[in-house]
Design a protein around this motif. Structure first.
Motif, mmCIF file in Angstrom:
data_model
loop_
_atom_site.group_PDB
_atom_site.id
_atom_site.type_symbol
_atom_site.label_atom_id
_atom_site.label_comp_id
_atom_site.label_asym_id
_atom_site.label_seq_id
_atom_site.Cartn_x
_atom_site.Cartn_y
_atom_site.Cartn_z
ATOM 1 N N SER A 48 0.785 -1.338 0.040
ATOM 2 C CA SER A 48 -0.029 -0.022 -0.145
ATOM 3 C C SER A 48 0.896 1.101 -0.060
ATOM 4 N N SER A 55 -6.341 7.046 -3.369
ATOM 5 C CA SER A 55 -6.854 6.215 -2.127
ATOM 6 C C SER A 55 -7.749 5.041 -2.910
ATOM 7 N N ARG A 56 -8.360 5.042 -3.976
ATOM 8 C CA ARG A 56 -8.902 4.071 -4.444
ATOM 9 C C ARG A 56 -7.873 3.011 -4.888
ATOM 10 N N THR A 74 -6.647 0.853 -1.967
ATOM 11 C CA THR A 74 -7.408 -0.008 -1.619
ATOM 12 C C THR A 74 -7.259 -1.071 -2.425
ATOM 13 N N ARG A 75 -7.473 -0.983 -3.960
ATOM 14 C CA ARG A 75 -7.477 -2.212 -4.777
ATOM 15 C C ARG A 75 -6.386 -2.778 -4.784
#
Lengths: 159, 258
Positions: free
Chosen positions: B112, B230-231, B234-235
């Motif tokens: 991340s 941010s997406r 998460t992915r």
């Protein structure tokens, strides 16, 4: 990110720790160190039935581990189970009339080969054969025999 | 009708992304040659990917090993087979939990961070800036991170397994009173170097490859807005977890089904 001396040291430490971990797994956890580095010699034994014996099972003599089972195959003519065992060269004084039996360690344990030394002056050599063998005890057969016998006794008692 | 169109669109978009990802991967792997004269780029990344993950990996490993030992003892003592505790702890750590849990933690801790870092570089147009200066951003930014992830992952997994076994030993021998000698001897008799340990290392290499690839590509491919970053982060975590667990099933079936 700036390149610093401390960072090099930390990365070096990290890599050293990681490799130490791999060494720990190889030497302390697996059986890499126990027999593979030693010289071994191979002997074969033929069993009527080798039961649940598996490759890498222990070969012991008087309860001391002296080697392991290398391979198990079926003789297509005699339908006997041919068990190849590699035994550490440190134990090269087994006489050629040594007998081999398959036992179970405990009630639920793994099966292993137990060698019992005979009294001959000739020694087992690499590629040698063990003539005297005792097959694995198949629990179902023993129970079957026991039930059959007790039923027979009952029938005789009724007469 | 709308549904069918949506389905087709998403399928095409998925294949498109896979294609871009593969192109990205080959470009990154080709960039490895450029790293030879600049090893400090990789060492810098080894620090942020490996050294900074060290603590979470060792602490988790210790606790996983301790719990395994505790749980295993209760089950094994029902069968009077407490002596096999060492084998049980070592086999489950080396074969499964070591590579898988390390990869999941690695995706959360390092993956991340990689996505967010590269996504922000893209959003603030640092990557375009590099291209303007005729510096290939993939060679300069992506390749060192990829190589660092690839090296760090097996080392972290080995550390995890080692610390886990030590933790299992602490609880099993120290707390529950399993015999020290049989703990180790059962373990050594049951764990094979090639079958178990080498396969575990191969697993962790595969997981490291996939996780770092997903993390870097999601970052590189992000929509250059704060929401996009941010997406993408998460992915990264979600897709890495799926791929790790799915691949683990396939690898286990291939390796241990004899």
């Amino acid at each position: 990110m700036q390149h610093t001396h401390t960072q090099d040291t930390l990365v070096g430490l990290f890599v050293a720790f990681g490799i130490a971990g791999l060494f720990f797994l190889a030497l302390q956890v697996s059986n890499l160190s126990s027999f593979s580095n030693d010289d071994t010699y191979t002997v074969t034994a033929r069993f009527q039935n080798s039961g649940g014996l598996k490759p890498r099972a222990t070969v012991s003599s008087s309860g001391v581990k002296i080697g392991q089972v290398k391979s198990i195959s079926l003789d297509p003519k005699t339908f006997e189970s041919v068990v190849e065992m590699s035994i550490s060269s440190r134990f090269n004084t087994l006489p050629d009339d040594t007998s081999a039996s398959i036992f179970t360690a405990g009630l639920l344990g793994e099966q292993y080969v137990s060698l019992e030394a005979g009294g001959s002056d000739e020694l087992l050599k690499d590629g040698g054969k063990i003539e005297l063998t005792q097959s694995a005890i198949i629990l179902e057969k023993v129970i079957g025999q026991f039930l059959f016998k007790s039923a027979e006794e009952k029938a005789e008692g009724n007469k | 009708m709308e549904l069918i169109r949506l389905l087709g669109q998403n399928t095409l978009a998925g294949f498109n992304k896979l294609g871009r990802g593969t192109y990205f991967l080959t470009h990154t792997l080709a960039g490895f040659m450029e790293l030879l004269p600049r090893p400090h780029l990789v060492i810098n990344q080894m620090y942020s990917v490996g050294v900074l993950s060290f603590l979470i990996i060792t602490i988790s490993g210790l606790f996983v090993g301790m719990v395994l030992s505790l749980q295993g003892y209760y089950i094994l003592s029902d069968f009077g087979a407490e002596e096999s505790l060492g084998l049980m702890v070592a086999a489950s750590l080396v074969r499964e939990l070591g590579p898988v849990v390390t990869a999941l933690l690695f995706a959360g801790r390092a993956g991340s961070a990689l996505t967010a870092e590269i996504g922000l570089m893209k959003a603030t147009e640092q990557l375009s800036g590099m291209e303007m200066m005729a510096v290939d951003p993939i060679n300069r930014i992506i390749s060192p991170r990829f190589l660092a992830g690839l090296i760090a992952m097996p080392l972290l997994a080995a550390l995890f397994s080692m610390v886990g076994i030590v933790g299992g030993h602490l609880v099993g021998v120290g707390l529950l009173g399993v015999d020290n000698g049989s703990f180790w001897s059962q373990m050594q008799a049951g764990i094979d170097f090639e079958d178990d340990i080498i396969n575990g290392v191969i697993k962790s290499l595969v997981f490291g490859f996939v996780t770092t690839w997903i993390a870097l590509f999601e970052g590189y491919d992000t929509t250059p807005t704060s929401e996009g970053v941010s997406r993408a982060t998460t992915r990264t975590v979600v897709n890495s977890a799926f791929s790790i667990l799915g691949l683990d099933f396939i690898l286990t079936a291939l390796m241990f089904g004899d």
